[in-house]
Design an enzyme around this catalytic site. Structure first.
Site, short mmCIF file in Angstrom:
data_model
loop_
_atom_site.label_atom_id
_atom_site.label_comp_id
_atom_site.label_asym_id
_atom_site.label_seq_id
_atom_site.Cartn_x
_atom_site.Cartn_y
_atom_site.Cartn_z
N ASP A 200 0.84 -1.20 0.00
CA ASP A 200 0.00 0.00 0.00
C ASP A 200 0.88 1.25 0.00
O ASP A 200 2.09 1.18 0.23
CB ASP A 200 -0.92 -0.02 1.23
CG ASP A 200 -2.14 0.85 1.03
OD1 ASP A 200 -2.30 1.46 -0.04
OD2 ASP A 200 -2.95 0.94 1.98
N HIS A 341 -10.07 -1.58 -7.36
CA HIS A 341 -9.96 -0.50 -6.36
C HIS A 341 -9.10 0.67 -6.85
O HIS A 341 -9.50 1.83 -6.72
CB HIS A 341 -9.38 -1.09 -5.06
CG HIS A 341 -9.15 -0.07 -3.99
ND1 HIS A 341 -10.16 0.72 -3.48
CD2 HIS A 341 -8.01 0.29 -3.33
CE1 HIS A 341 -9.66 1.51 -2.55
NE2 HIS A 341 -8.36 1.28 -2.44
C1 HEM Z 1 -4.69 2.50 -3.47
C2 HEM Z 1 -5.94 -0.79 -0.13
C3 HEM Z 1 -9.31 2.27 1.58
C4 HEM Z 1 -8.26 5.40 -1.93
C5 HEM Z 1 -4.73 1.36 -2.70
C6 HEM Z 1 -3.87 0.20 -2.87
C7 HEM Z 1 -4.22 -0.71 -1.93
C8 HEM Z 1 -5.30 -0.14 -1.17
C9 HEM Z 1 -3.60 -2.09 -1.71
C10 HEM Z 1 -2.77 0.03 -3.93
C11 HEM Z 1 -1.47 0.62 -3.49
C12 HEM Z 1 -1.28 2.04 -3.91
O1 HEM Z 1 -1.52 2.38 -5.08
O2 HEM Z 1 -0.87 2.83 -3.07
C13 HEM Z 1 -6.97 -0.23 0.62
C14 HEM Z 1 -7.62 -0.90 1.72
C15 HEM Z 1 -8.55 -0.03 2.21
C16 HEM Z 1 -8.51 1.17 1.41
C17 HEM Z 1 -7.30 -2.30 2.20
C18 HEM Z 1 -9.50 -0.19 3.36
C19 HEM Z 1 -9.29 -0.97 4.40
C20 HEM Z 1 -9.36 3.36 0.75
C21 HEM Z 1 -10.29 4.45 0.86
C22 HEM Z 1 -10.00 5.32 -0.15
C23 HEM Z 1 -8.87 4.78 -0.88
C24 HEM Z 1 -11.36 4.58 1.95
C25 HEM Z 1 -10.69 6.62 -0.49
C26 HEM Z 1 -11.98 6.81 -0.38
C27 HEM Z 1 -7.17 4.90 -2.60
C28 HEM Z 1 -6.47 5.63 -3.64
C29 HEM Z 1 -5.45 4.80 -4.08
C30 HEM Z 1 -5.54 3.57 -3.31
C31 HEM Z 1 -6.77 7.05 -4.12
C32 HEM Z 1 -4.42 5.09 -5.18
C33 HEM Z 1 -4.95 4.68 -6.53
C34 HEM Z 1 -3.98 5.05 -7.62
O3 HEM Z 1 -3.55 6.20 -7.64
O4 HEM Z 1 -3.68 4.19 -8.46
N1 HEM Z 1 -5.59 1.11 -1.66
N2 HEM Z 1 -7.53 1.00 0.45
N3 HEM Z 1 -8.52 3.59 -0.32
N4 HEM Z 1 -6.57 3.68 -2.43
FE1 HEM Z 1 -7.10 2.32 -1.05
#
Ligand code: HEM
Length: 488
Positions: A200, A341
């Protein structure tokens, strides 16, 4: 706010926003201000020298990097340097309590997260007065005035720093800060990976004139996308990019969306196993990668659609260099499902590409969360049932909660029609998407495109793998505003 601004002074910005407080452990001390507000404000003044600013956070990171390099060169085991950091942020309830009557210009912040929880799609039901009450823990159902972020190399250091912070506010019987709850985050043994197992914190926007060497694929945003009052602090919902009307105390501060998110890890793993079909090439690992948009290593499926590439996953020159713009990416899900996601929360060329051409700069957030809770036990792994609470203390900084954090959850992750495609509705973000149209505010979820060889098939998803149990919206002021406006 004046239109001629001095260039950004990193020493005036709290360190967690642009750099991130280095951490193996982080405590979030949620508090209420005592009715003797003047006493609290005097004590806040004494806390200011303990606040880690951006320059200090950069120095700490440089020290850690040098220490790590030396350990590697000497063939020693690397130990995280002993250090700790402190930041503070206030909710609208906190501003009101402090007598700060300025309108910060962000509806979601002003209303508070509990009021916003229905919008976000959290489960809940109407209370006695008819108002929606989310299924949160009690600590977050009352008024929280602020949060102190305390980070460090280990629990001992962080606990000691927390005791110092508390001793500044509370001397003997003189209590000026009441602790509501402290959430304790700790990085997992598999460092940098959240509890579902995926790396992450990879994709973060670079901030103009601050992050001057962005990695390949890393987009640069104007400073005002993250810091209030700076260039680009504009209403993205207005075609004309109308600048927000911010009070003077907003300058160089940032909004902080905090969410206490539980993750049902054994249930997630069981689902992947049960829904995969290795005989037809859909392994549990591939299915997981297609739900997230990245393999567990961090390698993006848009670049590595069929097999993981662990070296690329940890290589900042490769792991963020994609835009969902390979030939056919726009209309097929050969590489990445539209609902994955990462694609839902930062659609890149799905919106910005020539087909649609909508800028997404003002939707970007900087994420600084940390996992909490223990590793999955053998008993949980065998039964497929969560017995111990674990998840993510999600923390995101942005120049507007309404335009970015709230928008991402409500209008992208929870909207089955997003990203807009001609022949198909992508479905819910399988990780965080919430369907509030059901009994007690939770309804069935599904997505398409999970299986690359049967892309029109609908995959039914459990109602939730990520369960919100609380949170609040905060404002993290600049150090000078903290000293001159918030403290006495
Ligand atoms: C990216 C997990 C909650 C927004 C990611 C990544 C993972 C992840 C594994 C990919 C790694 C990365 O690109 O940094 C999770 C988990 C969550 C969660 C397990 C809850 C337990 C959220 C929430 C939001 C969010 C609540 C916003 C409402 C984002 C964004 C990215 C991201 C903006 C980057 C996407 C990109 O630029 O490609 N998340 N996330 N995440 N997540 Fe989450």
């Amino acid at each position: 706010m004046t239109s001629t601004l001095l260039p950004l002074d990193p020493a005036n910005v709290q360190g967690d926003i642009l750099v991130g407080l280095p951490k193996k452990v982080q405590h979030y001390l949620f508090f209420q201000i005592d009715d003797d507000v003047a006493a609290f404000r005097k004590r806040l003044h004494l806390l200011i020298p303990f606040i880690t600013n951006t320059t200090q956070a950069q120095d700490d990171r440089a020290k850690i990097a040098a220490h790590k390099k030396a350990a590697v060169e000497q063939g020693k085991n690397y130990e995280f340097l002993q250090l700790s950091g402190v930041n503070i942020a206030f909710s609208q309830f906190g501003l009101t309590k402090l007598g700060i009557t300025d309108d910060m210009g962000d509806t979601a912040f002003t209303d508070g997260q509990q009021k916003d929880s229905k919008n976000l799609g959290d489960a809940g039901a109407p209370g006695a007065d008819g108002e929606f009450v989310p299924n949160w823990i009690d600590a977050f159902k009352g008024q929280i005035h602020g949060v102190v972020l305390i980070s460090g190399n280990c629990d001992l250091t962080v606990t000691a720093t927390q005791a110092t912070v508390l001793s500044i506010f509370n001397v003997g019987a003189r209590i000026t800060l009441h602790e509501v709850i402290t959430l304790k985050g700790v990085v997992r043994p598999e460092r940098g990976h959240e509890h579902f197992g995926f790396r992450d914190g990879i994709s973060q926007p670079a901030v103009k004139d601050f992050d001057t060497k962005p990695n390949p694929g890393q987009e640069t945003v104007r400073q005002g996308v993250i810091l209030c009052g700076r260039e680009g602090d504009v209403d993205a919902n207005e075609e004309s990019e109308k600048p927000f009307n911010r009070p003077a105390c907003a300058l160089d501060g940032s909004f902080l969306a905090l969410r206490y998110l539980f993750q049902l890890v054994p249930e997630f793993n069981n689902f992947l196993k049960a829904s995969s079909d290795p005989t037809k090439g859909l392994t549990a690992d591939l299915l997981g990668a297609r739900l997230v948009g990245r393999w567990k290593s961090g390698a993006p499926v848009d670049v590595f659609p069929l097999a993981d590439n662990p070296a690329a996953g940890e290589d900042v020159l490769q792991n963020n260099n994609f835009r969902y713009d390979f030939p056919n990416d726009f209309e097929t899900q050969d590489r990445c499902p539209f609902a994955a996601h990462t694609r839902k929360t930062n659609p890149r060329n799905d919106l910005e590409g020539p087909k649609i051409g909508v800028p997404t700069e003002n939707r970007r957030i900087i994420r600084r969360g940390i996992p909490f809770g223990p590793e999955v036990t053998p008993e949980e792994a065998t039964s497929g049932k969560t017995l111990h609470g674990r998840g993510l203390i999600f923390a995101a900084y942005c120049g507007s909660i309404t335009n970015s954090f709230q928008f991402i959850q409500k209008s992208w992750a929870n909207k089955v029609e997003f990203p807009p495609k001609e022949h198909v509705n992508p479905g819910f973000d399988p990780i965080i998407g919430q369907n509030k149209d059901g009994p007690n505010g939770v309804g069935p979820r599904s997505m398409v495109g999970a299986n690359p060889s049967d892309q029109s098939a609908t995959l039914s998803l459990p109602v939730e793998w990520v369960v919100p149990k609380g949170g609040e919206y905060f404002f993290s002021p600049s150090i000078s505003v903290l000293r001159d406006t918030f403290a006495l």
